[in-house]
Design an enzyme around this catalytic site. Sequence first.
Site, short mmCIF file in Angstrom:
data_model
loop_
_atom_site.label_atom_id
_atom_site.label_comp_id
_atom_site.label_asym_id
_atom_site.label_seq_id
_atom_site.Cartn_x
_atom_site.Cartn_y
_atom_site.Cartn_z
N ASP A 91 -2.88 34.45 8.53
CA ASP A 91 -1.25 33.66 9.30
C ASP A 91 -1.96 33.82 11.03
OD1 ASP A 91 1.56 33.29 7.83
OD2 ASP A 91 1.08 32.73 10.21
N ASP A 146 5.24 25.65 4.17
CA ASP A 146 6.49 24.10 4.77
C ASP A 146 6.27 23.11 4.22
OD1 ASP A 146 7.01 22.65 6.40
OD2 ASP A 146 6.82 23.35 8.59
C1 LIG Z 1 7.40 28.70 6.01
S1 LIG Z 1 6.28 30.45 5.99
C2 LIG Z 1 5.89 32.03 4.75
C3 LIG Z 1 5.47 32.78 4.71
C4 LIG Z 1 5.88 33.83 4.22
N1 LIG Z 1 4.09 33.32 2.52
C5 LIG Z 1 6.28 34.05 2.78
O1 LIG Z 1 6.63 33.61 2.31
O2 LIG Z 1 7.69 34.36 3.86
C6 LIG Z 1 4.98 29.95 6.12
C7 LIG Z 1 3.55 30.80 7.09
O3 LIG Z 1 2.27 30.00 7.10
C8 LIG Z 1 1.75 29.95 8.95
N2 LIG Z 1 1.13 28.86 9.06
C9 LIG Z 1 1.27 27.48 8.75
N3 LIG Z 1 0.77 26.37 8.87
C10 LIG Z 1 -0.67 27.65 9.15
C11 LIG Z 1 -1.76 27.05 9.73
N4 LIG Z 1 -2.45 25.81 10.07
N5 LIG Z 1 -3.45 27.94 9.65
C12 LIG Z 1 -2.05 29.12 9.39
N6 LIG Z 1 -1.19 29.36 9.32
C13 LIG Z 1 -0.12 28.56 9.18
C14 LIG Z 1 3.22 30.54 9.36
O4 LIG Z 1 2.58 30.66 10.68
C15 LIG Z 1 3.86 31.22 8.72
O5 LIG Z 1 4.18 32.37 9.12
#
Ligand SMILES: C[S@@+](CC[C@H](N)C(=O)[O-])C[C@H]1O[C@@H](n2cnc3c(N)ncnc32)[C@H](O)[C@@H]1O
Length: 231
Positions: free
Chosen positions: A76, A125
Amino acid sequence: MAKHKLRQFAEIENFKNVFHHLQHTENIPEFKLKGKWNSTYFNNSNPLVLELGCGKGEYTLGLATNHPQKNFIGIDLKGNRIWRGAKTALETNLNNVAFLRTRIENIEFSFAPQEVEEIWITFPDPQPQIARIKKRLTSPRFLQHYRNIMKPGGSIHLKTDSELLCRYTLEIIAEQKLTLQQHSSDLYAELSSRIPEVQKSYPTETFSIQTFYEKKFSEKGFKICYIRFSL
Ligand SMILES: C[S@@+](CC[C@H](N)C(=O)[O-])C[C@H]1O[C@@H](n2cnc3c(N)ncnc32)[C@H](O)[C@@H]1O
């Protein structure tokens, strides 16, 4: 920045299970553990599994507990989220776990070709705007990053509350002629209504581990989609 976040950022700098490879330049150096995660960090030759966008790391921790014979790395961008999972892993002596702060689009700088056996993408997302399609974690651009580090035939698991991302991913799988191994558009309805033998065909993790986002969306009555495929 809030005081507790600053404290978490300071703490993870010293966590032995957290690594940082956040680069802001165009010339990204290779990470020191690339190709050596097993030999140098885990000290075994067990299969390596990644969770992308792991947030607080619930899946990484749950998978690592269920599968002590595999190694897990939660990835992350956000240090304060990783802090939660990493601290729990340290407190519970879960040694088959590490966390990496990096951008998923730069994953080849941290993992060598065929170093990774399996990938879990948990509640990413959905990036609903057309202009952001390329940012979806199952878009062709990201699949190419995964192809560059995965063993042939390795599974990619997606869990999402987003119908749009579920549909989009199925379209990409068909378009790219990938192998669809399993799919449910309403995982929990299927699991509760079908005979135990069918339930057994799902990996236990599809229903025994719930992330922060999964709990939030399940409580609101959203259907959970699960897709497993290989490249
Ligand atoms: C909607 S959250 C989901 C978190 C976790 N998997 C959950 O289900 O509770 C999406 C996560 O992806 C991480 N994230 C989004 N784009 C990313 C990227 N390009 N590289 C690394 N992490 C990323 C964000 O920081 C966030 O913590």
